[in-house]
Design an enzyme around this catalytic site. Structure first.
Site, PDB file in Angstrom:
ATOM      1  CD  GLU A 133      -3.100  -1.020   2.159  1.00  0.00           C
ATOM      2  OE1 GLU A 133      -4.119  -1.712   2.002  1.00  0.00           O
ATOM      3  OE2 GLU A 133      -2.940  -0.261   3.135  1.00  0.00           O
TER       4      GLU A 133
ATOM      5  CD  GLU B 226      -4.876  -5.553   2.488  1.00  0.00           C
ATOM      6  OE1 GLU B 226      -5.703  -4.780   3.031  1.00  0.00           O
ATOM      7  OE2 GLU B 226      -3.650  -5.447   2.624  1.00  0.00           O
TER       8      GLU B 226
END
Length: 908
Positions: A480, A578
């Site tokens: 991320e 995710e």
């Protein structure tokens, strides 16, 4: 010495640790082996001497030694003082310096957490700054008969702050400085090459451990030792496979040397392979690698497959290396022979990023052995927050639970640790592909020379260690961080150019560069980030304006403002690495974790680290389930139970949507939900709690990830159900397949109306069966509030898969009453295993009216599994099977040891 090769003693008592007996008559060719001696019996003392503990074995940390209860009650905060102190780990050992008087002796630390100084006999050996790096020191000139080893480990909190302050003095910031205040965490995690989650995360506490989390060894050898072996397996053509083998050596001296390597592969090759060109040609001491290719006939090989597609055949390889200096060869009984054993699997694996069928962007899918596969699975965080406390038993349970839920991929998330050799060996044998993040997560990182040098060594060592595993599908440099930079999560916009430059320097110039040293023809090139646009990021030099582009690469998706039971709220991505929803562990898990005087709801609130608190969980529950008012006595029980139902249903719907999109022009080809496991008892996204017990999500995942599944997704715009039949099997029997649509009344057992039709399945694909208007199924006496639907995929009369659709909220349903539930323990059996007793119990459940989401919980401190949980009981009698391991046969298990709940119990 005629009868002995030496003697090493360890510990202040002088007790013998290892006897190295190598007399002339008992050597049997073994005295030429490199010798490895593990140092045990450690003492830990804090800086002022007020805390000390002796006679400790590795692995070891400050919390495991002084405060193993750190994960109970409010101890995550109450015991934090340990993380603010410095500790010395010391070891006294004796050594036969007269015998070991030639060659090299390495003192090797396989894992120190994290910032330390190491002294042997009061001489500084070196300093460490990276938890993920192996540190090795040549100590032959320092060893004495009596030796004193000290590892002074600095407080990680203080060390991180010092590095942050040094950057501030240089007028630089590397955000984020501190976590959200709800985390009760510590600041500057990104300053240290340490498990990032040890400073806290939204699912875990801050317990910034310090310690020696892997073994410490003396390695005694003449010239060099095998450290790692990488085997790059590729299929050359239909007649043979090739193994490109690289043996990475550690050499202690400053001279080039010679060597002879022998490969034993008894199942693959008729005779050992002797690599003797280095007996004449020198091996460079600066980059000691032995590299060669070995062909294997195709007829000798059984292909390795991911879980659900075939067997996981692994072939043992054993390497023996002899090294020496000079032209005369090794001397007799000199320690020149080292060994390495591993297992390899033969498979091909590609990441396919071709122009997508829908004409926009690229596909993002994995093709294994020529077969395009939908990747279904979860995200794996460390099995314990204290790295020294991770055990093979814990790891085995989690990975086997993943396999049992039909997963074929796990993502090892970038804020934890590079997992143990056992983890990847087990993944190999279970067919669980590993999406391997490097350990960078949710932060910017410094790029000074010292930091980058440490990172390069970290990546190099771990990539070499992991690369040969057939389970390791892809490396990714971070979690991320591209999205965080582009979307200004941490206020980086004010120096965007600097942060972009540093991002590229860290990941492209350093991490990717090191990963490419072990790149495989049988593994895709590393991804720079997750989420990212994959190949489409290249024109942007891997910082895209929208790293969450649904048309390229992988995405992470969370939205807590909408109804997670509605498939219409979710994106249509190529691959989702995710996604997820929170729930609370079972009530008995909280009972085991909380203090006697702790208020349960207060502890839940303390451990809820989500910035929005419990609001998202409660909001989703209240959309569908009859949550009592907070002042009601049964509020906490209902909230815990309902949170698991809401999580399981939302994750089911989202996963089924992604699976159903695989054969559309958009081609969604992966769904890895967040997260598999927990590090403490707390609100989180996990499907397995800290004690290893499955939450409802994992029981349901076993169904919605099954190889053959029926999916019924509601389409709001047309008020209809889209029926899809999903099949991951490469071959399928088409005979006698049918779908039965049952209409149930909430007030009566058994279906009140049924419709059926013949169907077919598409091997390794989705059969888009039909669209049915809700009004066609609910007619006459059946309404949206008094009825619900059950759809079964059958072969003849046997149910292969089933799903339910609830046309109204369950809280607003009409006719749900007390089901009159009664249960009995019908039978018990016990089976003695090596160290525990396997208890099997059958539980018969009787109801008079439909029981909604029947939930069972064992109120004993055992890890248990049920044959199913959270199920709809619409027949009068149902049997559930309970299995758990205990020290004894639990013949006295009583009904009071079980909790059984239904939604009916809470209807107003």
């Amino acid at each position: 010495m005629k009868y002995g090769c030496g003697l090493l003693r360890n510990g202040t008592t002088g007790a013998v640790m290892v006897g190295l007996v190598c007399g002339l008559y008992v050597c049997s060719g073994q005295c030429d082996k490199v010798e490895v001696i593990e140092l045990s019996n450690w003492t830990i003392t804090n800086q002022n001497g007020s805390l000390t503990i002796a006679n400790q074995t590795l692995p070891l940390g400050i919390y495991s030694a002084f405060a193993p209860q750190v994960l109970d009650s409010y101890n995550d905060v109450g015991l934090r003082y340990l993380a603010y102190d410095n500790f010395t780990f010391s070891n006294f050992f004796q050594f036969d310096v007269h015998h070991f008087n030639r060659g090299h002796i390495n003192l090797t630390f396989h894992g120190i957490d994290t910032v330390s100084e190491i002294r042997l006999n009061h001489q500084l050996l070196g300093r460490t700054d990276n938890m993920f790096v192996r540190y090795s020191y040549e100590v032959s000139s320092l060893l004495q008969a009596e030796n004193f080893l000290e590892v002074e480990i600095q407080s990680p909190v203080v060390a991180a702050l010092a590095r942050a302050n040094a950057l501030k003095e240089a007028k630089k910031s590397v955000p984020p400085e501190c976590p959200n205040e709800r985390y009760h965490g510590e600041c500057h995690m990104n300053m240290l090459r340490k498990m990032q989650a040890s400073f806290s995360w939204d699912w875990g506490p801050a317990a910034p451990s310090a310690g020696i989390w892997k073994n410490v060894e003396l390695e005694i050898y003449e010239v060099a030792v095998i450290r790692e072996v990488d085997v790059d397996v590729s299929r050359v053509n239909g007649s043979y496979w090739n193994m490109h083998i690289r043996c990475f050596l550690d050499a202690g001296g400053w001279q080039n040397f010679n060597g002879r390597l022998v490969l034993y592969a008894v199942e693959l090759l008729d005779r050992p392979v002797v690599v003797d060109r280095y007996a004449i040609k020198n091996i460079s001491h600066l980059a000691p690698v032995i590299e060669f290719d070995q062909a294997v006939p195709n007829g000798k090989v059984v292909t390795w497959w991911p879980n659900g597609y075939g067997e996981q055949k692994l072939y043992p390889l054993h390497f023996t290396l002899k090294t020496w200096l000079g032209p005369d060869g090794p001397e007799v009984r000199s320690k020149t022979k080292s060994h390495k054993s591993l297992r390899v699997g033969f498979r091909t694996l590609d990441l396919v990023e071709d122009p997508a069928p829908d004409g926009v962007g690229n596909t993002f899918l994995f093709r294994v052995n020529g077969v395009e596969m939908f990747m279904k699975g979860s995200n794996y965080i460390p099995s314990h927050l204290l790295p020294e406390m991770q055990t093979n038993e814990q790891i085995s349970h989690l990975l086997r639970s993943a396999k049992e839920a039909h997963m074929n991929m796990l993502r090892v998330w970038g804020g934890g640790v590079y997992e143990s050799d056992y983890f990847y060996q087990l993944a190999d044998s279970l067919g669980l592909l590993i999406w391997q993040d490097m350990m960078f997560a949710c932060a910017m990182y410094p790029v000074n020379d010292e930091f980058l040098s440490s990172v390069r060594e970290e990546v190099r060592q771990n990539a070499m260690r992991l690369s040969h595993h057939p389970s390791v599908a892809i490396f990714v440099t971070n979690n991320e961080n591209e999205a965080a930079l582009v979307q200004n999560w941490y206020g980086t916009l004010f120096e965007r150019d600097r942060f972009e430059s540093e991002y590229r320097e860290l990941y492209l110039a350093n991490v990717i560069h090191e990963l490419k040293l072990v790149s495989h023809s049988s593994r895709p090139q590393p991804l720079v980030s997750s989420p990212s646009n994959g190949k489409a990021s290249e024109p942007d030099n891997y910082i895209s304006s929208n790293p969450q582009d649904n048309q390229n690469g992988d995405v992470h998706f969370y939205d807590y403002t909408k109804d997670g039971w509605d498939p219409g709220i979710f994106p249509r991505p190529r691959f989702v690495s995710e996604f997820g929803f929170q729930s609370f562990p079972g009530a008995y898990a909280w009972q085991r974790s909380k203090g006697e005087d702790d208020d349960l709801l207060g502890l839940i609130t303390h451990r809820q680290h989500h910035p929005l608190g419990n609001v998202p969980v409660i909001a989703l529950v209240e959309r569908h389930l009859p949550l009592p008012f907070p002042e009601n006595e049964n509020y906490a029980t209902a909230l815990i139970y309902f949170s698991q139902i809401a999580q399981a249903m939302a994750t089911k719907v989202e996963t089924e949507l992604y699976r159903s999109l695989r054969d559309t022009p958009h081609r969604t080809m992966g769904a890895l939900y967040w997260q598999l496991n927990d590090v403490w008892v707390a609100p989180s996204w996990s499907s397995i709690d800290f004690y290893g017990n499955w939450k409802l999500l994992h029981y349901w995942a076993r169904d919605f990830l099954a190889p053959i599944s029926i999916v019924a997704l509601y389409e709001k715009s047309t008020d209809s159900l889209n029926i899809s039949l999903i099949c991951d099997q490469l071959e399928v029997d088409p005979r006698e397949l049918n779908v039965v649509a049952n209409v149930h009344l909430w007030s009566q057992l058994l279906p009140r109306q049924s419709t059926s039709w013949d169907v077919t399945l598409r091997p390794n694909g989705v059969q888009y069966d039909k669209v049915i208007a809700i009004s066609d199924l609910l007619q006459g006496e059946f309404t949206r509030t008094n009825a619900f639907l059950e759809l079964q995929l059958r072969r003849g009369q046997d149910v292969i898969s089933r799903t339910h659709f609830f046309p109204s909220s369950i809280a607003g349903a009409v006719g749900i009453e007390d089901p009159g539930l009664e249960f009995e323990i019908a039978s018990r059996t016990c089976l003695n295993t090596t160290n525990v007793v396997r208890n099997s119990v059958s539980i018969s459940i009787q109801v008079k009216r439909p029981a909604v989401f029947v939930y069972l919980e064992l109120l004993k401190p055992y890890r248990y599994t049920l044959s199913e949980n959270g199920f709809m009981q619409t027949e009068p009698m149902h049997v559930v099977y309970l299995t758990f391991d205990a020290p004894l046969c639990a013949r006295l298990l009583r009904k009071s040891d079980l909790r059984v709940l239904t939604v009916n119990d809470f209807m107003r």
